[in-house]
Motif scaffolding. Structure first.
Motif, PDB file in Angstrom:
ATOM      1  N   LEU A 295      -5.479   7.549   8.215  1.00 29.05           N
ATOM      2  CA  LEU A 295      -4.529   6.879   7.317  1.00 29.05           C
ATOM      3  C   LEU A 295      -4.430   5.394   7.654  1.00 29.05           C
ATOM      4  O   LEU A 295      -4.501   4.544   6.764  1.00 29.05           O
ATOM      5  CB  LEU A 295      -3.150   7.541   7.422  1.00 29.05           C
ATOM      6  CG  LEU A 295      -2.047   6.861   6.620  1.00 29.05           C
ATOM      7  CD1 LEU A 295      -2.131   7.241   5.159  1.00 29.05           C
ATOM      8  CD2 LEU A 295      -0.692   7.227   7.175  1.00 29.05           C
ATOM      9  N   ARG A 296      -4.262   5.074   8.945  1.00 29.29           N
ATOM     10  CA  ARG A 296      -4.138   3.666   9.362  1.00 29.29           C
ATOM     11  C   ARG A 296      -5.394   2.875   9.006  1.00 29.29           C
ATOM     12  O   ARG A 296      -5.311   1.769   8.480  1.00 29.29           O
ATOM     13  CB  ARG A 296      -3.874   3.576  10.860  1.00 29.29           C
ATOM     14  CG  ARG A 296      -2.441   3.873  11.240  1.00 29.29           C
ATOM     15  CD  ARG A 296      -2.132   3.431  12.657  1.00 29.29           C
ATOM     16  NE  ARG A 296      -3.132   3.875  13.629  1.00 29.29           N
ATOM     17  CZ  ARG A 296      -3.031   4.968  14.369  1.00 29.29           C
ATOM     18  NH1 ARG A 296      -1.978   5.742  14.267  1.00 29.29           N
ATOM     19  NH2 ARG A 296      -3.987   5.278  15.222  1.00 29.29           N
ATOM     20  N   THR A 297      -6.553   3.462   9.271  1.00 28.92           N
ATOM     21  CA  THR A 297      -7.815   2.787   8.965  1.00 28.92           C
ATOM     22  C   THR A 297      -7.951   2.544   7.466  1.00 28.92           C
ATOM     23  O   THR A 297      -8.308   1.449   7.033  1.00 28.92           O
ATOM     24  CB  THR A 297      -9.012   3.612   9.483  1.00 28.92           C
ATOM     25  OG1 THR A 297      -8.883   3.764  10.890  1.00 28.92           O
ATOM     26  CG2 THR A 297     -10.329   2.944   9.151  1.00 28.92           C
ATOM     27  N   ALA A 298      -7.678   3.567   6.674  1.00 27.64           N
ATOM     28  CA  ALA A 298      -7.763   3.431   5.213  1.00 27.64           C
ATOM     29  C   ALA A 298      -6.789   2.362   4.725  1.00 27.64           C
ATOM     30  O   ALA A 298      -7.150   1.510   3.905  1.00 27.64           O
ATOM     31  CB  ALA A 298      -7.479   4.767   4.532  1.00 27.64           C
ATOM     32  N   GLN A 299      -5.572   2.393   5.224  1.00 25.44           N
ATOM     33  CA  GLN A 299      -4.561   1.421   4.800  1.00 25.44           C
ATOM     34  C   GLN A 299      -5.014  -0.004   5.138  1.00 25.44           C
ATOM     35  O   GLN A 299      -4.927  -0.903   4.292  1.00 25.44           O
ATOM     36  CB  GLN A 299      -3.221   1.721   5.456  1.00 25.44           C
ATOM     37  CG  GLN A 299      -2.110   0.828   4.976  1.00 25.44           C
ATOM     38  CD  GLN A 299      -0.749   1.300   5.468  1.00 25.44           C
ATOM     39  OE1 GLN A 299      -0.627   2.251   6.231  1.00 25.44           O
ATOM     40  NE2 GLN A 299       0.279   0.639   5.007  1.00 25.44           N
ATOM     41  N   GLU A 300      -5.492  -0.215   6.349  1.00 24.02           N
ATOM     42  CA  GLU A 300      -5.956  -1.545   6.754  1.00 24.02           C
ATOM     43  C   GLU A 300      -7.092  -2.032   5.866  1.00 24.02           C
ATOM     44  O   GLU A 300      -7.097  -3.184   5.422  1.00 24.02           O
ATOM     45  CB  GLU A 300      -6.411  -1.525   8.214  1.00 24.02           C
ATOM     46  CG  GLU A 300      -5.283  -1.368   9.204  1.00 24.02           C
ATOM     47  CD  GLU A 300      -5.770  -1.068  10.621  1.00 24.02           C
ATOM     48  OE1 GLU A 300      -7.009  -1.082  10.865  1.00 24.02           O
ATOM     49  OE2 GLU A 300      -4.908  -0.803  11.480  1.00 24.02           O
ATOM     50  N   ARG A 301      -8.051  -1.164   5.592  1.00 20.05           N
ATOM     51  CA  ARG A 301      -9.195  -1.567   4.782  1.00 20.05           C
ATOM     52  C   ARG A 301      -8.811  -1.815   3.325  1.00 20.05           C
ATOM     53  O   ARG A 301      -9.332  -2.721   2.688  1.00 20.05           O
ATOM     54  CB  ARG A 301     -10.307  -0.522   4.893  1.00 20.05           C
ATOM     55  CG  ARG A 301     -10.924  -0.547   6.317  1.00 20.05           C
ATOM     56  CD  ARG A 301     -12.034   0.433   6.501  1.00 20.05           C
ATOM     57  NE  ARG A 301     -13.168   0.148   5.623  1.00 20.05           N
ATOM     58  CZ  ARG A 301     -14.149   1.002   5.429  1.00 20.05           C
ATOM     59  NH1 ARG A 301     -14.153   2.177   6.030  1.00 20.05           N
ATOM     60  NH2 ARG A 301     -15.144   0.696   4.619  1.00 20.05           N
ATOM     61  N   LEU A 302      -7.878  -1.010   2.813  1.00 22.58           N
ATOM     62  CA  LEU A 302      -7.433  -1.200   1.431  1.00 22.58           C
ATOM     63  C   LEU A 302      -6.661  -2.509   1.282  1.00 22.58           C
ATOM     64  O   LEU A 302      -6.865  -3.260   0.324  1.00 22.58           O
ATOM     65  CB  LEU A 302      -6.589  -0.014   0.974  1.00 22.58           C
ATOM     66  CG  LEU A 302      -7.375   1.279   0.741  1.00 22.58           C
ATOM     67  CD1 LEU A 302      -6.423   2.473   0.652  1.00 22.58           C
ATOM     68  CD2 LEU A 302      -8.242   1.181  -0.497  1.00 22.58           C
ATOM     69  N   VAL A 303      -5.769  -2.785   2.210  1.00 27.61           N
ATOM     70  CA  VAL A 303      -5.007  -4.041   2.172  1.00 27.61           C
ATOM     71  C   VAL A 303      -5.961  -5.226   2.299  1.00 27.61           C
ATOM     72  O   VAL A 303      -5.848  -6.213   1.560  1.00 27.61           O
ATOM     73  CB  VAL A 303      -3.915  -4.057   3.270  1.00 27.61           C
ATOM     74  CG1 VAL A 303      -3.304  -5.441   3.418  1.00 27.61           C
ATOM     75  CG2 VAL A 303      -2.825  -3.035   2.945  1.00 27.61           C
ATOM     76  N   ALA A 304      -6.929  -5.125   3.208  1.00 28.45           N
ATOM     77  CA  ALA A 304      -7.922  -6.195   3.370  1.00 28.45           C
ATOM     78  C   ALA A 304      -8.733  -6.388   2.090  1.00 28.45           C
ATOM     79  O   ALA A 304      -9.184  -7.497   1.798  1.00 28.45           O
ATOM     80  CB  ALA A 304      -8.855  -5.886   4.546  1.00 28.45           C
ATOM     81  N   GLY A 305      -8.889  -5.305   1.310  1.00 27.38           N
ATOM     82  CA  GLY A 305      -9.607  -5.383   0.042  1.00 27.38           C
ATOM     83  C   GLY A 305      -8.760  -5.889  -1.112  1.00 27.38           C
ATOM     84  O   GLY A 305      -9.220  -5.944  -2.247  1.00 27.38           O
ATOM     85  N   GLY A 306      -7.509  -6.222  -0.834  1.00 29.76           N
ATOM     86  CA  GLY A 306      -6.639  -6.799  -1.860  1.00 29.76           C
ATOM     87  C   GLY A 306      -5.809  -5.803  -2.643  1.00 29.76           C
ATOM     88  O   GLY A 306      -5.163  -6.169  -3.625  1.00 29.76           O
ATOM     89  N   TYR A 307      -5.791  -4.552  -2.205  1.00 28.61           N
ATOM     90  CA  TYR A 307      -5.005  -3.546  -2.912  1.00 28.61           C
ATOM     91  C   TYR A 307      -3.564  -3.541  -2.415  1.00 28.61           C
ATOM     92  O   TYR A 307      -3.301  -3.794  -1.239  1.00 28.61           O
ATOM     93  CB  TYR A 307      -5.606  -2.146  -2.711  1.00 28.61           C
ATOM     94  CG  TYR A 307      -6.963  -1.997  -3.336  1.00 28.61           C
ATOM     95  CD1 TYR A 307      -7.097  -1.829  -4.709  1.00 28.61           C
ATOM     96  CD2 TYR A 307      -8.112  -2.029  -2.558  1.00 28.61           C
ATOM     97  CE1 TYR A 307      -8.344  -1.689  -5.286  1.00 28.61           C
ATOM     98  CE2 TYR A 307      -9.364  -1.891  -3.126  1.00 28.61           C
ATOM     99  CZ  TYR A 307      -9.471  -1.728  -4.489  1.00 28.61           C
ATOM    100  OH  TYR A 307     -10.703  -1.597  -5.058  1.00 28.61           O
ATOM    101  N   GLU A 308      -2.645  -3.238  -3.316  1.00 29.15           N
ATOM    102  CA  GLU A 308      -1.245  -3.044  -2.959  1.00 29.15           C
ATOM    103  C   GLU A 308      -1.109  -1.601  -2.467  1.00 29.15           C
ATOM    104  O   GLU A 308      -1.381  -0.655  -3.197  1.00 29.15           O
ATOM    105  CB  GLU A 308      -0.365  -3.268  -4.189  1.00 29.15           C
ATOM    106  CG  GLU A 308       1.110  -3.179  -3.915  1.00 29.15           C
ATOM    107  CD  GLU A 308       1.928  -3.404  -5.175  1.00 29.15           C
ATOM    108  OE1 GLU A 308       2.927  -2.679  -5.345  1.00 29.15           O
ATOM    109  OE2 GLU A 308       1.565  -4.286  -5.971  1.00 29.15           O
ATOM    110  N   VAL A 309      -0.694  -1.431  -1.210  1.00 30.67           N
ATOM    111  CA  VAL A 309      -0.621  -0.118  -0.592  1.00 30.67           C
ATOM    112  C   VAL A 309       0.790   0.121  -0.085  1.00 30.67           C
ATOM    113  O   VAL A 309       1.408  -0.759   0.502  1.00 30.67           O
ATOM    114  CB  VAL A 309      -1.621  -0.013   0.591  1.00 30.67           C
ATOM    115  CG1 VAL A 309      -1.554   1.352   1.249  1.00 30.67           C
ATOM    116  CG2 VAL A 309      -3.039  -0.308   0.115  1.00 30.67           C
TER     117      VAL A 309
END
Length: 170
Positions: A61-75
């Motif tokens: 979950l933490r890894t996915a969240q970090e990568r999604l935020v880095a990709g510009g997604y609102e999480v």
């Protein structure tokens, strides 16, 4: 398993684009088979389709969240609502061709099948023509596939991959 859930708001406005984005994110993030990826209709001033990912572990979950935020997604943490439409779920890749309801239930995370306009549950040996597009929905904590009667006593999923827009012939 304790679910670890996050919501992704990518500003997507239609289900087809949301499905495509879920598949793309699953590939980019190398999500495991046990991941659930759902779409959720968000109403209000800015109608859109949010995505949720239910992951099997906190580190994932933490890894996915970090990568999604880095990709510009609102999480954000948690689910946007309790009635997500499942696109990614255990066993979804096995739901191709014609299967009995018993096979649908044994091969996938789907808990039950209902048929529009009929009381009770369909017979376990009833055939479902999947069309390789099976989108169950969470209802009361169960993943439920809604089907409808088709030719020759078979069933088809209620949602079709390429629906005809309302009033398309006008």
């Amino acid at each position: 398993m304790t679910p670890y859930v996050l919501t992704v708001d990518a500003g997507v406005r239609d289900l087809r684009s949301a499905d495509h984005l879920l598949h793309s994110l699953a590939a980019e993030l190398a999500l495991p088979e046990g991941t659930f990826g759902c779409t959720h209709l968000v109403r209000g001033e800015r109608p859109r389709v949010a995505l949720s990912l239910t992951l099997p572990s906190e580190p994932l979950l933490r890894t996915a969240q970090e990568r999604l935020v880095a990709g510009g997604y609102e999480v954000s943490p948690g689910l946007p609502d309790a009635v997500g439409r499942a696109v990614l779920y255990p066993g979804v890749t096995a739901l191709t061709g014609t299967l009995t309801i018993a096979e649908v239930l044994s091969l996938s995370a789907i808990d039950r099948v209902t048929v529009l306009g009929t009381p009770g549950r369909p017979a376990a040996d009833a055939c479902v023509l999947t069309g390789d597009h099976v989108r169950p929905q969470w209802l009361d904590g169960q993943l439920v596939l809604t089907a409808m009667p088709a030719v020759g006593g078979t069933l088809v999923p209620f949602e079709v991959p390429d629906p005809t827009p309302c009033c398309a012939d006008h």
